[in-house]
Motif scaffolding. Structure first.
Motif, PDB file in Angstrom:
ATOM      1  N   VAL A 128     -34.862  38.527 -27.160  1.00 58.41           N
ATOM      2  CA  VAL A 128     -35.570  38.128 -25.953  1.00 58.41           C
ATOM      3  C   VAL A 128     -34.524  37.913 -24.878  1.00 58.41           C
ATOM      4  O   VAL A 128     -33.497  37.259 -25.116  1.00 58.41           O
ATOM      5  N   GLN A 129     -34.764  38.463 -23.707  1.00 59.65           N
ATOM      6  CA  GLN A 129     -33.872  38.244 -22.580  1.00 59.65           C
ATOM      7  C   GLN A 129     -34.687  37.619 -21.450  1.00 59.65           C
ATOM      8  O   GLN A 129     -35.796  38.071 -21.150  1.00 59.65           O
ATOM      9  N   ILE A 130     -34.115  36.582 -20.853  1.00 62.67           N
ATOM     10  CA  ILE A 130     -34.717  35.915 -19.700  1.00 62.67           C
ATOM     11  C   ILE A 130     -33.889  36.302 -18.481  1.00 62.67           C
ATOM     12  O   ILE A 130     -32.657  36.166 -18.491  1.00 62.67           O
ATOM     13  N   VAL A 131     -34.555  36.804 -17.448  1.00 59.12           N
ATOM     14  CA  VAL A 131     -33.881  37.286 -16.241  1.00 59.12           C
ATOM     15  C   VAL A 131     -34.437  36.540 -15.037  1.00 59.12           C
ATOM     16  O   VAL A 131     -35.653  36.342 -14.932  1.00 59.12           O
TER      17      VAL A 131
ATOM     18  N   ASP B  96     -29.558  36.179 -22.975  1.00 59.14           N
ATOM     19  CA  ASP B  96     -29.995  37.050 -24.058  1.00 59.14           C
ATOM     20  C   ASP B  96     -29.959  36.274 -25.373  1.00 59.14           C
ATOM     21  O   ASP B  96     -28.923  35.706 -25.736  1.00 59.14           O
ATOM     22  N   TYR B  97     -31.093  36.251 -26.059  1.00 55.19           N
ATOM     23  CA  TYR B  97     -31.239  35.569 -27.345  1.00 55.19           C
ATOM     24  C   TYR B  97     -31.535  36.619 -28.412  1.00 55.19           C
ATOM     25  O   TYR B  97     -32.513  37.357 -28.295  1.00 55.19           O
ATOM     26  N   TRP B  98     -30.681  36.698 -29.423  1.00 49.83           N
ATOM     27  CA  TRP B  98     -30.916  37.590 -30.555  1.00 49.83           C
ATOM     28  C   TRP B  98     -30.342  36.932 -31.800  1.00 49.83           C
ATOM     29  O   TRP B  98     -29.621  35.941 -31.711  1.00 49.83           O
ATOM     30  N   ASP B  99     -30.647  37.473 -32.952  1.00 50.39           N
ATOM     31  CA  ASP B  99     -30.318  36.861 -34.241  1.00 50.39           C
ATOM     32  C   ASP B  99     -28.956  37.345 -34.745  1.00 50.39           C
ATOM     33  O   ASP B  99     -28.842  38.452 -35.260  1.00 50.39           O
ATOM     34  N   GLY B 100     -27.939  36.511 -34.587  1.00 52.85           N
ATOM     35  CA  GLY B 100     -26.605  36.847 -35.073  1.00 52.85           C
ATOM     36  C   GLY B 100     -26.555  36.989 -36.589  1.00 52.85           C
ATOM     37  O   GLY B 100     -25.780  37.786 -37.121  1.00 52.85           O
ATOM     38  N   GLY B 101     -27.391  36.238 -37.287  1.00 49.70           N
ATOM     39  CA  GLY B 101     -27.446  36.350 -38.745  1.00 49.70           C
ATOM     40  C   GLY B 101     -27.945  37.721 -39.182  1.00 49.70           C
ATOM     41  O   GLY B 101     -27.432  38.304 -40.138  1.00 49.70           O
ATOM     42  N   ALA B 102     -28.937  38.260 -38.476  1.00 44.91           N
ATOM     43  CA  ALA B 102     -29.452  39.600 -38.801  1.00 44.91           C
ATOM     44  C   ALA B 102     -28.375  40.646 -38.563  1.00 44.91           C
ATOM     45  O   ALA B 102     -28.202  41.560 -39.371  1.00 44.91           O
ATOM     46  N   LEU B 103     -27.620  40.506 -37.484  1.00 45.54           N
ATOM     47  CA  LEU B 103     -26.526  41.431 -37.220  1.00 45.54           C
ATOM     48  C   LEU B 103     -25.515  41.391 -38.367  1.00 45.54           C
ATOM     49  O   LEU B 103     -25.119  42.418 -38.896  1.00 45.54           O
ATOM     50  N   HIS B 104     -25.131  40.199 -38.772  1.00 46.55           N
ATOM     51  CA  HIS B 104     -24.156  40.036 -39.842  1.00 46.55           C
ATOM     52  C   HIS B 104     -24.652  40.654 -41.151  1.00 46.55           C
ATOM     53  O   HIS B 104     -23.922  41.383 -41.824  1.00 46.55           O
TER      54      HIS B 104
ATOM     55  N   ILE C 226     -26.310  34.276 -26.063  1.00 40.76           N
ATOM     56  CA  ILE C 226     -26.366  33.059 -26.876  1.00 40.76           C
ATOM     57  C   ILE C 226     -25.786  33.260 -28.267  1.00 40.76           C
ATOM     58  O   ILE C 226     -24.959  32.484 -28.728  1.00 40.76           O
ATOM     59  N   ALA C 227     -26.185  34.318 -28.967  1.00 38.97           N
ATOM     60  CA  ALA C 227     -25.711  34.530 -30.340  1.00 38.97           C
ATOM     61  C   ALA C 227     -24.208  34.771 -30.391  1.00 38.97           C
ATOM     62  O   ALA C 227     -23.530  34.307 -31.305  1.00 38.97           O
ATOM     63  N   ALA C 228     -23.683  35.498 -29.406  1.00 36.57           N
ATOM     64  CA  ALA C 228     -22.252  35.793 -29.390  1.00 36.57           C
ATOM     65  C   ALA C 228     -21.434  34.656 -28.795  1.00 36.57           C
ATOM     66  O   ALA C 228     -20.203  34.641 -28.922  1.00 36.57           O
ATOM     67  N   GLY C 229     -22.092  33.728 -28.127  1.00 36.18           N
ATOM     68  CA  GLY C 229     -21.373  32.633 -27.482  1.00 36.18           C
ATOM     69  C   GLY C 229     -20.551  33.109 -26.291  1.00 36.18           C
ATOM     70  O   GLY C 229     -19.528  32.529 -25.968  1.00 36.18           O
ATOM     71  N   ALA C 230     -21.018  34.159 -25.628  1.00 39.13           N
ATOM     72  CA  ALA C 230     -20.273  34.737 -24.503  1.00 39.13           C
ATOM     73  C   ALA C 230     -20.976  34.420 -23.190  1.00 39.13           C
ATOM     74  O   ALA C 230     -22.204  34.310 -23.139  1.00 39.13           O
ATOM     75  N   GLU C 231     -20.173  34.278 -22.158  1.00 36.44           N
ATOM     76  CA  GLU C 231     -20.713  34.056 -20.820  1.00 36.44           C
ATOM     77  C   GLU C 231     -19.881  34.853 -19.826  1.00 36.44           C
ATOM     78  O   GLU C 231     -18.653  34.845 -19.891  1.00 36.44           O
ATOM     79  N   HIS C 232     -20.560  35.563 -18.935  1.00 34.72           N
ATOM     80  CA  HIS C 232     -19.900  36.361 -17.904  1.00 34.72           C
ATOM     81  C   HIS C 232     -20.440  35.921 -16.549  1.00 34.72           C
ATOM     82  O   HIS C 232     -21.645  35.684 -16.413  1.00 34.72           O
ATOM     83  N   ASP C 233     -19.560  35.851 -15.556  1.00 37.81           N
ATOM     84  CA  ASP C 233     -20.004  35.349 -14.257  1.00 37.81           C
ATOM     85  C   ASP C 233     -19.678  36.281 -13.096  1.00 37.81           C
ATOM     86  O   ASP C 233     -19.480  35.835 -11.970  1.00 37.81           O
ATOM     87  N   SER C 234     -19.660  37.570 -13.378  1.00 37.33           N
ATOM     88  CA  SER C 234     -19.516  38.555 -12.306  1.00 37.33           C
ATOM     89  C   SER C 234     -20.087  39.879 -12.793  1.00 37.33           C
ATOM     90  O   SER C 234     -20.117  40.145 -14.002  1.00 37.33           O
ATOM     91  N   PRO C 235     -20.528  40.723 -11.869  1.00 33.39           N
ATOM     92  CA  PRO C 235     -21.013  42.036 -12.285  1.00 33.39           C
ATOM     93  C   PRO C 235     -19.961  42.830 -13.058  1.00 33.39           C
ATOM     94  O   PRO C 235     -20.295  43.527 -14.017  1.00 33.39           O
ATOM     95  N   ALA C 236     -18.689  42.710 -12.680  1.00 30.92           N
ATOM     96  CA  ALA C 236     -17.630  43.448 -13.382  1.00 30.92           C
ATOM     97  C   ALA C 236     -17.493  42.974 -14.829  1.00 30.92           C
ATOM     98  O   ALA C 236     -17.317  43.794 -15.735  1.00 30.92           O
ATOM     99  N   GLN C 237     -17.577  41.667 -15.065  1.00 28.40           N
ATOM    100  CA  GLN C 237     -17.495  41.152 -16.430  1.00 28.40           C
ATOM    101  C   GLN C 237     -18.702  41.594 -17.258  1.00 28.40           C
ATOM    102  O   GLN C 237     -18.577  41.928 -18.432  1.00 28.40           O
ATOM    103  N   ILE C 238     -19.877  41.596 -16.630  1.00 30.50           N
ATOM    104  CA  ILE C 238     -21.081  42.030 -17.325  1.00 30.50           C
ATOM    105  C   ILE C 238     -20.957  43.505 -17.701  1.00 30.50           C
ATOM    106  O   ILE C 238     -21.260  43.903 -18.827  1.00 30.50           O
ATOM    107  N   ALA C 239     -20.469  44.320 -16.774  1.00 29.75           N
ATOM    108  CA  ALA C 239     -20.278  45.758 -17.046  1.00 29.75           C
ATOM    109  C   ALA C 239     -19.270  45.964 -18.166  1.00 29.75           C
ATOM    110  O   ALA C 239     -19.480  46.812 -19.039  1.00 29.75           O
TER     111      ALA C 239
END
Length: 136
Positions: A105-108, A120-128, A36-49
């Motif tokens: 927090v991650q929901i599986v 996966d939900y995390w704080d992008g502002g804290a990272l920055h 969520i924070a990165a705005g990324a989405e992957h739809d295969s195990p290879a992309q996730i890896a």
């Protein structure tokens, strides 16, 4: 492969072992991971890896500490703390050994003994704040 709790435990063990191949094996062929924070989405195990490999390269000592794992049937919510030091390029951030500590927090969701969905939900502002302040 196992129960929802076993799959989640195996997922975080693979994360902490920096084994993107093992992470991929835990996902179903038809799956989706959203960061969520990165705005990324992957739809295969290879992309996730590939996505997690990039993180392992940027933060070679990255580690997840699970605070709690709540399981309800085929779903789990995991609260975690990610820690590490930036030693590789991470988006626009240049590596200078910056310390990173993020809560998340991650929901599986699981079906037929494999992960079908993770968000996966995390704080992008804290990272920055942490990577920018330490680099200056």
């Amino acid at each position: 492969m196992g129960s929802t709790l076993q799959l989640v435990t195996s997922l975080y063990q693979a994360y902490n072992d920096h084994r993107s191949d093992e992470v991929a094996k835990l996902y179903a062929t038809a799956c989706r991971h959203r960061d969520i924070a990165a705005g990324a989405e992957h739809d295969s195990p290879a992309q996730i890896a590939a996505g997690i490999t990039w993180l392992f390269e940027a933060l070679p000592d990255v580690h997840w500490s699970c605070d709690s794992i709540l399981v309800d049937g085929n779903r789990a919510a995991i609260t975690y703390e990610l820690t590490g030091h930036l030693h590789g390029r991470f988006g626009s951030y240049q590596p200078a050994g910056q310390s990173l500590r993020l809560a998340g927090v991650q929901i599986v969701e699981v079906s037929n003994d494999a992960i079908t969905s993770s968000t996966d939900y995390w704080d992008g502002g804290a990272l920055h704040r942490q990577l920018s302040a330490a680099a200056n």
